[in-house]
Write a protein that holds these residues in place. Structure first.
Motif, PDB file in Angstrom:
ATOM      1  N   VAL A  28      10.724   7.777 -11.008  1.00  0.00           N
ATOM      2  CA  VAL A  28       9.963   9.000 -10.709  1.00  0.00           C
ATOM      3  C   VAL A  28      10.479   9.560  -9.387  1.00  0.00           C
ATOM      4  O   VAL A  28      10.479   8.850  -8.370  1.00  0.00           O
ATOM      5  N   PRO A  29      10.953  10.802  -9.405  1.00  0.00           N
ATOM      6  CA  PRO A  29      11.551  11.342  -8.170  1.00  0.00           C
ATOM      7  C   PRO A  29      10.518  11.605  -7.078  1.00  0.00           C
ATOM      8  O   PRO A  29       9.321  11.662  -7.326  1.00  0.00           O
ATOM      9  N   ASN A  30      11.060  11.786  -5.883  1.00  0.00           N
ATOM     10  CA  ASN A  30      10.241  12.127  -4.724  1.00  0.00           C
ATOM     11  C   ASN A  30      10.029  13.633  -4.716  1.00  0.00           C
ATOM     12  O   ASN A  30      10.969  14.394  -4.931  1.00  0.00           O
ATOM     13  N   SER A  31       8.782  14.080  -4.508  1.00  0.00           N
ATOM     14  CA  SER A  31       8.579  15.528  -4.442  1.00  0.00           C
ATOM     15  C   SER A  31       7.298  15.858  -3.691  1.00  0.00           C
ATOM     16  O   SER A  31       6.263  15.205  -3.903  1.00  0.00           O
ATOM     17  N   GLN A  32       7.408  16.884  -2.867  1.00  0.00           N
ATOM     18  CA  GLN A  32       6.224  17.359  -2.142  1.00  0.00           C
ATOM     19  C   GLN A  32       5.163  17.897  -3.092  1.00  0.00           C
ATOM     20  O   GLN A  32       3.989  18.020  -2.733  1.00  0.00           O
ATOM     21  N   ALA A  33       5.586  18.203  -4.319  1.00  0.00           N
ATOM     22  CA  ALA A  33       4.623  18.723  -5.302  1.00  0.00           C
ATOM     23  C   ALA A  33       3.549  17.675  -5.617  1.00  0.00           C
ATOM     24  O   ALA A  33       2.454  18.019  -6.064  1.00  0.00           O
ATOM     25  N   VAL A  34       3.867  16.380  -5.374  1.00  0.00           N
ATOM     26  CA  VAL A  34       2.888  15.317  -5.698  1.00  0.00           C
ATOM     27  C   VAL A  34       1.699  15.371  -4.736  1.00  0.00           C
ATOM     28  O   VAL A  34       0.553  15.543  -5.178  1.00  0.00           O
ATOM     29  N   PRO A  35       1.936  15.244  -3.399  1.00  0.00           N
ATOM     30  CA  PRO A  35       0.755  15.368  -2.516  1.00  0.00           C
ATOM     31  C   PRO A  35       0.078  16.732  -2.630  1.00  0.00           C
ATOM     32  O   PRO A  35      -1.150  16.819  -2.502  1.00  0.00           O
ATOM     33  N   ALA A  36       0.860  17.778  -2.907  1.00  0.00           N
ATOM     34  CA  ALA A  36       0.247  19.115  -3.047  1.00  0.00           C
ATOM     35  C   ALA A  36      -0.731  19.129  -4.222  1.00  0.00           C
ATOM     36  O   ALA A  36      -1.825  19.692  -4.138  1.00  0.00           O
ATOM     37  N   SER A  37      -0.350  18.459  -5.325  1.00  0.00           N
ATOM     38  CA  SER A  37      -1.245  18.439  -6.499  1.00  0.00           C
ATOM     39  C   SER A  37      -2.489  17.613  -6.189  1.00  0.00           C
ATOM     40  O   SER A  37      -3.589  17.950  -6.632  1.00  0.00           O
ATOM     41  N   VAL A  38      -2.302  16.529  -5.405  1.00  0.00           N
ATOM     42  CA  VAL A  38      -3.474  15.706  -5.030  1.00  0.00           C
ATOM     43  C   VAL A  38      -4.432  16.554  -4.191  1.00  0.00           C
ATOM     44  O   VAL A  38      -5.650  16.527  -4.397  1.00  0.00           O
ATOM     45  N   ASN A  39      -3.859  17.344  -3.293  1.00  0.00           N
ATOM     46  CA  ASN A  39      -4.725  18.183  -2.457  1.00  0.00           C
ATOM     47  C   ASN A  39      -5.459  19.244  -3.276  1.00  0.00           C
ATOM     48  O   ASN A  39      -6.564  19.641  -2.937  1.00  0.00           O
ATOM     49  N   ARG A  40      -4.835  19.676  -4.361  1.00  0.00           N
ATOM     50  CA  ARG A  40      -5.520  20.651  -5.238  1.00  0.00           C
ATOM     51  C   ARG A  40      -6.514  19.946  -6.163  1.00  0.00           C
ATOM     52  O   ARG A  40      -7.333  20.585  -6.797  1.00  0.00           O
ATOM     53  N   GLY A  41      -6.386  18.614  -6.270  1.00  0.00           N
ATOM     54  CA  GLY A  41      -7.305  17.841  -7.120  1.00  0.00           C
ATOM     55  C   GLY A  41      -6.972  17.930  -8.588  1.00  0.00           C
ATOM     56  O   GLY A  41      -7.808  17.624  -9.440  1.00  0.00           O
ATOM     57  N   VAL A  42      -5.749  18.356  -8.925  1.00  0.00           N
ATOM     58  CA  VAL A  42      -5.354  18.431 -10.339  1.00  0.00           C
ATOM     59  C   VAL A  42      -4.097  17.576 -10.521  1.00  0.00           C
ATOM     60  O   VAL A  42      -3.101  17.804  -9.831  1.00  0.00           O
ATOM     61  N   PRO A  43      -4.126  16.593 -11.399  1.00  0.00           N
ATOM     62  CA  PRO A  43      -2.924  15.755 -11.590  1.00  0.00           C
ATOM     63  C   PRO A  43      -1.708  16.614 -11.924  1.00  0.00           C
ATOM     64  O   PRO A  43      -1.818  17.568 -12.712  1.00  0.00           O
TER      65      PRO A  43
ATOM     66  N   GLY B   5       0.819  -1.213   0.000  1.00  0.00           N
ATOM     67  CA  GLY B   5       0.000   0.000   0.000  1.00  0.00           C
ATOM     68  C   GLY B   5       0.854   1.265   0.000  1.00  0.00           C
ATOM     69  O   GLY B   5       2.015   1.243   0.403  1.00  0.00           O
ATOM     70  N   GLY B   6       0.267   2.350  -0.474  1.00  0.00           N
ATOM     71  CA  GLY B   6       0.869   3.667  -0.345  1.00  0.00           C
ATOM     72  C   GLY B   6       2.098   3.938  -1.193  1.00  0.00           C
ATOM     73  O   GLY B   6       2.848   4.877  -0.928  1.00  0.00           O
ATOM     74  N   VAL B   7       2.334   3.130  -2.234  1.00  0.00           N
ATOM     75  CA  VAL B   7       3.560   3.318  -3.027  1.00  0.00           C
ATOM     76  C   VAL B   7       3.359   4.255  -4.223  1.00  0.00           C
ATOM     77  O   VAL B   7       4.331   4.656  -4.866  1.00  0.00           O
ATOM     78  N   GLY B   8       2.100   4.561  -4.544  1.00  0.00           N
ATOM     79  CA  GLY B   8       1.865   5.517  -5.640  1.00  0.00           C
ATOM     80  C   GLY B   8       0.965   4.994  -6.763  1.00  0.00           C
ATOM     81  O   GLY B   8       0.924   5.587  -7.840  1.00  0.00           O
ATOM     82  N   LYS B   9       0.224   3.926  -6.514  1.00  0.00           N
ATOM     83  CA  LYS B   9      -0.634   3.368  -7.580  1.00  0.00           C
ATOM     84  C   LYS B   9      -1.647   4.397  -8.074  1.00  0.00           C
ATOM     85  O   LYS B   9      -1.800   4.594  -9.284  1.00  0.00           O
ATOM     86  N   THR B  10      -2.330   5.043  -7.126  1.00  0.00           N
ATOM     87  CA  THR B  10      -3.365   5.998  -7.538  1.00  0.00           C
ATOM     88  C   THR B  10      -2.726   7.229  -8.188  1.00  0.00           C
ATOM     89  O   THR B  10      -3.255   7.769  -9.166  1.00  0.00           O
ATOM     90  N   THR B  11      -1.568   7.624  -7.680  1.00  0.00           N
ATOM     91  CA  THR B  11      -0.855   8.760  -8.278  1.00  0.00           C
ATOM     92  C   THR B  11      -0.525   8.446  -9.746  1.00  0.00           C
ATOM     93  O   THR B  11      -0.744   9.279 -10.636  1.00  0.00           O
ATOM     94  N   PHE B  12       0.001   7.244 -10.000  1.00  0.00           N
ATOM     95  CA  PHE B  12       0.335   6.862 -11.379  1.00  0.00           C
ATOM     96  C   PHE B  12      -0.923   6.734 -12.232  1.00  0.00           C
ATOM     97  O   PHE B  12      -0.978   7.225 -13.357  1.00  0.00           O
ATOM     98  N   SER B  13      -1.951   6.048 -11.710  1.00  0.00           N
ATOM     99  CA  SER B  13      -3.163   5.804 -12.510  1.00  0.00           C
ATOM    100  C   SER B  13      -3.784   7.121 -12.964  1.00  0.00           C
ATOM    101  O   SER B  13      -4.132   7.285 -14.137  1.00  0.00           O
ATOM    102  N   THR B  14      -3.918   8.057 -12.020  1.00  0.00           N
ATOM    103  CA  THR B  14      -4.603   9.309 -12.369  1.00  0.00           C
ATOM    104  C   THR B  14      -3.730  10.171 -13.284  1.00  0.00           C
ATOM    105  O   THR B  14      -4.230  10.749 -14.247  1.00  0.00           O
ATOM    106  N   ASN B  15      -2.430  10.212 -13.020  1.00  0.00           N
ATOM    107  CA  ASN B  15      -1.561  11.056 -13.858  1.00  0.00           C
ATOM    108  C   ASN B  15      -1.389  10.480 -15.258  1.00  0.00           C
ATOM    109  O   ASN B  15      -1.430  11.220 -16.246  1.00  0.00           O
ATOM    110  N   LEU B  16      -1.216   9.164 -15.353  1.00  0.00           N
ATOM    111  CA  LEU B  16      -1.080   8.552 -16.681  1.00  0.00           C
ATOM    112  C   LEU B  16      -2.367   8.748 -17.475  1.00  0.00           C
ATOM    113  O   LEU B  16      -2.342   9.081 -18.665  1.00  0.00           O
TER     114      LEU B  16
END
Ligand SMILES: Nc1ncnc2c1ncn2[C@@H]1O[C@H](COP(=O)(O)OP(=O)(O)OP(=O)(O)O)[C@@H](O)[C@H]1O
Ligand SMILES: [Mg+2]
Length: 398
Positions: free
Chosen positions: A328-343, A139-150
């Motif tokens: 894919v690098p680590n970046s705080q911009a990823v959770p920040a974009s999720v919080n804004r609701g825009v990939p 869990g928590g490795v980035g599946k949803t991040t990848f699915s939504t961004n791709l």
């Protein structure tokens, strides 16, 4: 080779020059239809001038029903208006007098051009969409991040994209994209066995980026009411109306996930630089082998690849014995974009995370769409029931 229905043995030689190639003459319409069935590339049938009009029309109708792209040309001794009307209603492309060999040559050329265009459109129409499943047993490795961004990136290239949230109990595709789904995958249950494209459209939610989402139910307990077979049905129907179906998954081998594996053209497997994640990825690769999933249909990506945690990407490669496609690098911009609701791929296209996501999509996902041979591979895939039951019995989330 053109197919000719004509009782006259010399007919093939007579029309040979006008047709511009060999002619296969048949005495009966039954023999001609059999030849046509055995010749999938043939696209022209000529009916001789002495075949009676009703039989000629019957053959033309049969060709139109079975092989719409095949042109039928009708030769007659004399032309009249009622004959032309009858022939056109039966689907004959052109009617010519038997002695008009120049006219026949022109009609042959026109008919072949039309057949080639129709065959081209047919190929495009039957080109199924491709299913890409994003998975990790941790869990928590980035599946949803990848699915939504791709998905968002593929949609931005003009592709028709459906993202399917198979994390049926705790899915967060909807919330990550700030969507308010009216319906979800649970609404497919009542359509089981007769789902069609219209039914699917009733449960998808449209996102402003252009992608559609089949969201997880709002109620976690609903997950148990969704059989794996409905997921297989969903993916098969979705292939007819979308170019890409990107499947987000829970971190477990559920029957829904196995249904997605069975119907996938490509698996995106996510690793991170921690020992449990690498161990789980190794087990996932072994499990996929058990399921009969082809090795060449997998890409491994390393998320948060620059995290300073003592493990290196080379260590991961050594354990999993497979190359890493993209880091894919680590970046705080990823959770920040999720919080804004825009990939992030849409919000910050120049960000290194967005560049890596696009690289993954351009190099590994988009080429799958042009690869028609993969469909055959999917048909061959399959594992026995006892293996599947054993894998399902491992159950739960990790
Ligand atoms: N490259 C990254 N850099 C920084 N944070 C990231 C990165 N990728 C993902 N994250 C963050 O990690 C968290 C988990 O990501 P995500 O929800 O995509 O994982 P998941 O595999 O879908 O989790 P689950 O198994 O719970 O569904 C989120 O807060 C996300 O914003
Ligand atoms: Mg998730």
């Amino acid at each position: 080779m053109t197919l000719l229905w004509d009782a006259d043995r010399g007919a093939a030689d007579r029309y040979n020059y006008a047709v511009g190639g060999d002619i296969n003459r048949h005495d009966s319409s039954v023999a001609l239809m059999r030849d046509l069935e055995d010749s999938p590339r043939e696209n022209l049938v000529i009916i001789g001038p002495d075949i009676d009009m009703q039989s000629a029309c019957d053959l033309s109708e049969a060709v139109r029903v079975h092989r719409a792209e095949v042109g039928v040309l009708l030769l007659r001794r004399r032309l009249d208006v009622s004959l032309l009307g009858q022939a056109l209603r039966a689907g004959v492309r052109e009617v010519l007098t038997a002695d008009d060999l120049t006219g026949l040559a022109d009609a042959v050329r026109r008919s072949r051009e039309l057949s080639q265009k129709m065959a081209g459109q047919h190929d495009q129409a039957v080109q199924d969409g491709k299913v890409i499943t994003v998975f990790s047993a941790k869990g928590g490795v980035g599946k949803t991040t990848f699915s939504t961004n791709l998905s968002a990136y593929l949609a931005s290239t003009g592709a028709r994209v459906l993202v399917v949230d198979l994390d049926l109990a705790f899915g967060d595709v909807g919330i990550s994209l700030q969507m308010l789904p009216q319906n979800s995958i649970i609404d497919l249950v009542q359509m089981a066995g007769h789902l069609d494209e219209q039914g699917l459209q009733q449960i998808v939610t449209h996102h402003e980026s252009g992608l559609d989402a089949a969201c997880a139910p709002a109620e976690p307990s609903d997950a148990d009411r969704i059989p794996g077979t409905i997921i297989a049905e969903l993916l098969k129907v979705a292939k007819r109306s979308y170019d890409f179906i990107v499947v987000d998954t829970p971190p477990a081998f559920t029957e829904h996930v196995l249904a997605a594996f069975d119907n996938s053209d490509l698996l995106v497997l996510i690793a991170t630089l921690d020992i449990p994640a690498v161990k789980n990825l190794r087990l996932t690769l072994d499990t996929l082998d058990l399921l009969g999933s082809p090795k060449e249909d997998r890409v491994v990506v390393l998320n948060r690849s620059d995290a300073k945690v003592g493990l290196r990407s080379e260590d991961v490669v050594a354990v999993i014995k497979q190359d890493i496609a993209v880091m894919v690098p680590n970046s705080q911009a990823v959770p920040a974009s999720v919080n804004r609701g825009v990939p992030i791929v849409l919000d910050e296209p120049k960000h290194p995370v967005s560049i890596a996501m696009r690289e993954l999509a351009d190099q590994f996902l988009r080429p799958v769409a042009g690869d028609a041979t993969r469909a055959e591979g999917r048909e061959r895939r399959g594992s026995d029931e006892s293996t599947r039951r054993r894998i399902l019995s491992w159950g739960g989330r990790r």
